[in-house]
Design an enzyme around this catalytic site. Structure first.
Site, short mmCIF file in Angstrom:
data_model
loop_
_atom_site.label_atom_id
_atom_site.label_comp_id
_atom_site.label_asym_id
_atom_site.label_seq_id
_atom_site.Cartn_x
_atom_site.Cartn_y
_atom_site.Cartn_z
N ASP A 45 -12.90 8.30 4.42
CA ASP A 45 -11.49 8.62 4.26
C ASP A 45 -11.13 9.82 5.14
O ASP A 45 -10.96 9.67 6.35
CB ASP A 45 -11.22 8.88 2.77
CG ASP A 45 -9.75 8.98 2.47
OD1 ASP A 45 -9.01 8.07 2.88
OD2 ASP A 45 -9.32 9.97 1.86
N LYS A 51 -7.32 3.12 9.55
CA LYS A 51 -8.64 3.71 9.71
C LYS A 51 -9.33 3.81 8.37
O LYS A 51 -8.61 3.90 7.37
CB LYS A 51 -8.58 5.09 10.39
CG LYS A 51 -7.44 6.00 9.99
CD LYS A 51 -7.25 6.42 8.58
CE LYS A 51 -8.37 7.06 7.85
NZ LYS A 51 -8.02 7.34 6.41
N ALA A 80 2.00 2.60 3.49
CA ALA A 80 2.84 1.78 4.38
C ALA A 80 4.21 2.41 4.71
O ALA A 80 4.63 2.37 5.88
CB ALA A 80 3.02 0.38 3.79
N ALA A 109 0.82 -1.21 0.00
CA ALA A 109 0.00 0.00 0.00
C ALA A 109 0.86 1.26 0.00
O ALA A 109 1.94 1.30 0.59
CB ALA A 109 -0.90 -0.01 1.23
N SER A 110 0.32 2.32 -0.60
CA SER A 110 1.06 3.59 -0.68
C SER A 110 1.37 4.16 0.71
O SER A 110 2.39 4.81 0.90
CB SER A 110 0.25 4.65 -1.42
OG SER A 110 -0.49 4.12 -2.44
N ARG A 170 -10.55 5.08 -2.98
CA ARG A 170 -11.45 5.98 -2.26
C ARG A 170 -12.75 6.27 -3.03
O ARG A 170 -13.71 6.76 -2.46
CB ARG A 170 -10.72 7.29 -1.94
CG ARG A 170 -9.63 7.12 -0.89
CD ARG A 170 -8.63 8.26 -0.92
NE ARG A 170 -7.58 8.10 0.10
CZ ARG A 170 -6.57 7.25 -0.01
NH1 ARG A 170 -6.43 6.48 -1.08
NH2 ARG A 170 -5.67 7.16 0.95
N1 LIG Z 1 -3.18 6.65 8.38
C1 LIG Z 1 -3.07 7.40 7.30
O1 LIG Z 1 -2.51 8.49 7.32
C2 LIG Z 1 -3.62 6.93 6.04
C3 LIG Z 1 -4.42 5.83 6.02
N2 LIG Z 1 -4.88 5.33 4.86
C4 LIG Z 1 -5.72 4.14 4.88
O2 LIG Z 1 -4.92 3.05 4.43
C5 LIG Z 1 -5.65 2.21 3.58
C6 LIG Z 1 -4.94 2.12 2.24
O3 LIG Z 1 -4.81 3.37 1.65
P1 LIG Z 1 -3.70 3.64 0.50
O4 LIG Z 1 -2.38 3.21 0.97
O5 LIG Z 1 -3.86 5.03 0.07
O6 LIG Z 1 -4.25 2.67 -0.64
P2 LIG Z 1 -3.49 1.89 -1.81
O7 LIG Z 1 -4.47 1.74 -2.90
O8 LIG Z 1 -2.19 2.49 -2.11
O9 LIG Z 1 -3.19 0.49 -1.13
C7 LIG Z 1 -4.19 -0.44 -0.86
C8 LIG Z 1 -3.61 -1.83 -0.95
O10 LIG Z 1 -4.72 -2.72 -0.89
C9 LIG Z 1 -4.44 -3.87 -1.66
N3 LIG Z 1 -5.67 -4.39 -2.26
C10 LIG Z 1 -6.22 -5.58 -1.98
N4 LIG Z 1 -7.34 -5.78 -2.67
C11 LIG Z 1 -7.49 -4.69 -3.44
C12 LIG Z 1 -8.46 -4.32 -4.40
N5 LIG Z 1 -9.49 -5.11 -4.71
N6 LIG Z 1 -8.31 -3.13 -5.00
C13 LIG Z 1 -7.29 -2.31 -4.70
N7 LIG Z 1 -6.33 -2.62 -3.79
C14 LIG Z 1 -6.43 -3.79 -3.17
C15 LIG Z 1 -3.37 -3.50 -2.65
O11 LIG Z 1 -2.39 -4.43 -2.32
P3 LIG Z 1 -1.50 -5.30 -3.30
O12 LIG Z 1 -0.20 -4.68 -3.12
O13 LIG Z 1 -1.67 -6.65 -2.76
O14 LIG Z 1 -2.02 -5.16 -4.70
C16 LIG Z 1 -2.90 -2.10 -2.26
O15 LIG Z 1 -1.53 -2.09 -2.03
C17 LIG Z 1 -7.06 2.77 3.56
O16 LIG Z 1 -7.82 2.11 4.53
C18 LIG Z 1 -6.89 4.22 3.95
O17 LIG Z 1 -8.01 4.76 4.60
C19 LIG Z 1 -4.50 5.89 3.68
C20 LIG Z 1 -3.71 6.99 3.64
C21 LIG Z 1 -3.27 7.65 4.83
O1 LIG Z 2 -4.25 11.19 6.24
C1 LIG Z 2 -5.03 11.15 5.33
O2 LIG Z 2 -5.17 12.17 4.47
C2 LIG Z 2 -5.61 11.97 3.17
C3 LIG Z 2 -6.53 10.82 3.02
O3 LIG Z 2 -6.80 10.54 1.68
C4 LIG Z 2 -6.00 9.63 3.74
O4 LIG Z 2 -6.70 8.45 3.51
C5 LIG Z 2 -5.95 10.01 5.16
O5 LIG Z 2 -5.71 8.93 6.00
#
Ligand SMILES: NC(=O)C1=CN([C@@H]2O[C@H](COP(=O)(O)OP(=O)(O)OC[C@H]3O[C@@H](n4cnc5c(N)ncnc54)[C@H](OP(=O)(O)O)[C@@H]3O)[C@@H](O)[C@H]2O)C=CC1
Ligand SMILES: O=C1OC[C@@H](O)[C@H](O)[C@H]1O
Length: 383
Positions: free
Chosen positions: A200, A118, A36, A33-34, A188
């Site tokens: 989100d 979250k 991570a 995930a982006s 999203r």
């Molecule tokens: N705490 C924070 O600051 C943030 C939290 N988040 C949360 O983290 C989570 C992920 O967000 P983000 O990293 O932006 O998302 P990404 O789209 O970058 O990552 C999501 C991951 O989910 C996997 N995946 C599994 N099934 C699916 C599917 N059907 N379609 C798409 N992806 C799938 C993919 O893994 P694979 O590598 O296996 O393909 C992908 O790497 C969300 O719940 C978001 O709310 C997001 C951004 C900031």
């Molecule tokens: O921290 C954040 O800011 C932007 C949002 O898109 C993301 O999911 C959230 O967790």
């Protein structure tokens, strides 16, 4: 967005690599995930008690590339294989919202502690089941509301609770992003994956209102969603929450704010203002305070001041059990400290309790109900 956070964290806030303890917690990541790197991989570098040992992705090549880029030893071509690895103590679940429930339950079943992104799940009932199951299995699950682990959020709450602002009357919080940051194919915008602006960015001001008032909404006064091309998904939502004691809280979230008058670009808004009958306080950038933030306090007797709180301001009172943090610590680094402390039986400086996560999802579902969009789909997964 996550890439930007990661870039800034690495460039400006990188902390020295810690020497790892022999019994360091071994964490695996479900999905390349982006978010991570910013949320876990970089913070783990400076934590002596954590090693990121594995990553799994649906596509092996993607997992390999991610592992190489971040120096992760083990790679798995499915999430289940990672969960089946007995050497892994805990997992980070940054999957799309609609998969949080299924993979957190599977992780718990495998005996892993879970740092769960979250929003915890699509539905409060799912969140309840996750935490009940974690209790039954004796593992730790934490909803990753990282901003709550940073001292700036606690300082604002301390100011609000001190009575300095008088009787609290209203709160106004936001997480809005200008158009162009979130792509049309982003998770999203995908309803079946639990998409929507309220799920989100909207989770943050809702969570912060609840944190600052120590209370739950009595009712949702109004909620207006701006629909995406898939009208079940909100690009943005504005809602007013009736909080106990006649307090009104307005929250705004948006994933693509259009330019003002078609040409003036919009800025990020991640602020919270609390108004009382004796004054008001604003925390500018409560979501990512490590990048930059300030708290302004203005009272009706004409006084004003500004505070910045990158490290705990004291070692006494409510700050007593806070870690010896460095100014470079991000919200995620503070969060990781608490996650590890909890697993290893130490008292974390702050914790998001199970009931808090359940109530948070109840509030999100109530706002979706009021806006007419309804809750995100319930998971069909059965353990
Ligand atoms: N705490 C924070 O600051 C943030 C939290 N988040 C949360 O983290 C989570 C992920 O967000 P983000 O990293 O932006 O998302 P990404 O789209 O970058 O990552 C999501 C991951 O989910 C996997 N995946 C599994 N099934 C699916 C599917 N059907 N379609 C798409 N992806 C799938 C993919 O893994 P694979 O590598 O296996 O393909 C992908 O790497 C969300 O719940 C978001 O709310 C997001 C951004 C900031
Ligand atoms: O921290 C954040 O800011 C932007 C949002 O898109 C993301 O999911 C959230 O967790």
């Amino acid at each position: 967005m996550a890439g930007l956070i990661d870039f800034i964290s690495r460039k400006l806030f990188s902390t020295p690599e810690a020497i790892k303890e022999p019994d360091a917690l071994r964490i695996g990541i479900l999905g390349a995930a982006s978010i991570a790197p910013a949320a876990l991989i970089n913070p783990a570098r400076s934590h002596p008690g954590v090693v990121i040992t594995a990553v799994a992705a649906r596509d092996r090549t993607r997992a390999d590339k991610f592992a190489k880029q971040h120096g992760i030893q083990k790679v798995y071509a499915s999430y289940q294989e990672l969960l089946d690895d007995p050497s892994i103590d805990a997992v980070y679940n940054p999957l799309p919202n609609g998969l949080h429930y299924e993979w957190t339950l599977k992780a718990i079943k495998a005996g892993k502690h879970v740092l769960l992104e979250k929003p915890s799940c699509n539905r409060a009932e799912e969140t309840r089941r996750v935490f009940d199951y974690a209790k039954e299995k004796g593992v730790v699950v934490l909803e990753a509301f990282h901003y709550r682990f940073h001292p700036s959020a606690h300082r604002l709450r301390q100011i609000v609770s001190s009575g300095e602002l008088g009787t609290i009357q209203s709160l106004k919080g936001a997480l809005t992003l200008p158009r162009g940051i979130v792509g049309a194919d982003d998770i999203r915008y995908n309803y079946s994956l639990g998409g929507g602006s309220l799920m989100d960015g909207g989770t943050y001001p809702v969570s912060f209102v609840r944190f600052l008032t120590f209370a739950e909404p009595v009712s949702i006064t109004s909620a207006h969603a701006r629909p995406a091309p898939d009208a079940r998904v909100d690009v943005g939502t504005i809602a007013t929450l009736a909080m106990p004691g006649d307090v009104s809280a307005t929250i705004e979230c948006d994933m693509a704010l259009p330019p003002r008058f078609w040409i003036v670009p919009r800025m990020f808004d991640m602020g919270m203002t609390v108004k009382g009958d004796k004054g008001e306080a604003t925390l500018f950038n409560f979501v990512l305070p490590m990048l930059y933030h300030y708290i302004t306090v203005k009272t009706k007797d004409g006084k004003s001041r500004t505070e910045k709180v990158y490290v705990p301001p004291s070692t006494e009172g409510e700050w007593e059990c806070w870690p010896k943090a460095e100014a470079s610590w991000s919200t995620y680094r503070y969060q990781l400290e608490a996650f590890v402390d909890k697993i290893q039986g130490r008292k974390p400086h702050y914790w998001v309790e199970a009931d808090d996560s359940v109530k948070q999802m109840e509030a999100i579902e109530q706002i979706y109900a009021k806006s007419g969009l309804g809750s995100r789909p319930a998971s069909t997964f059965v353990l």
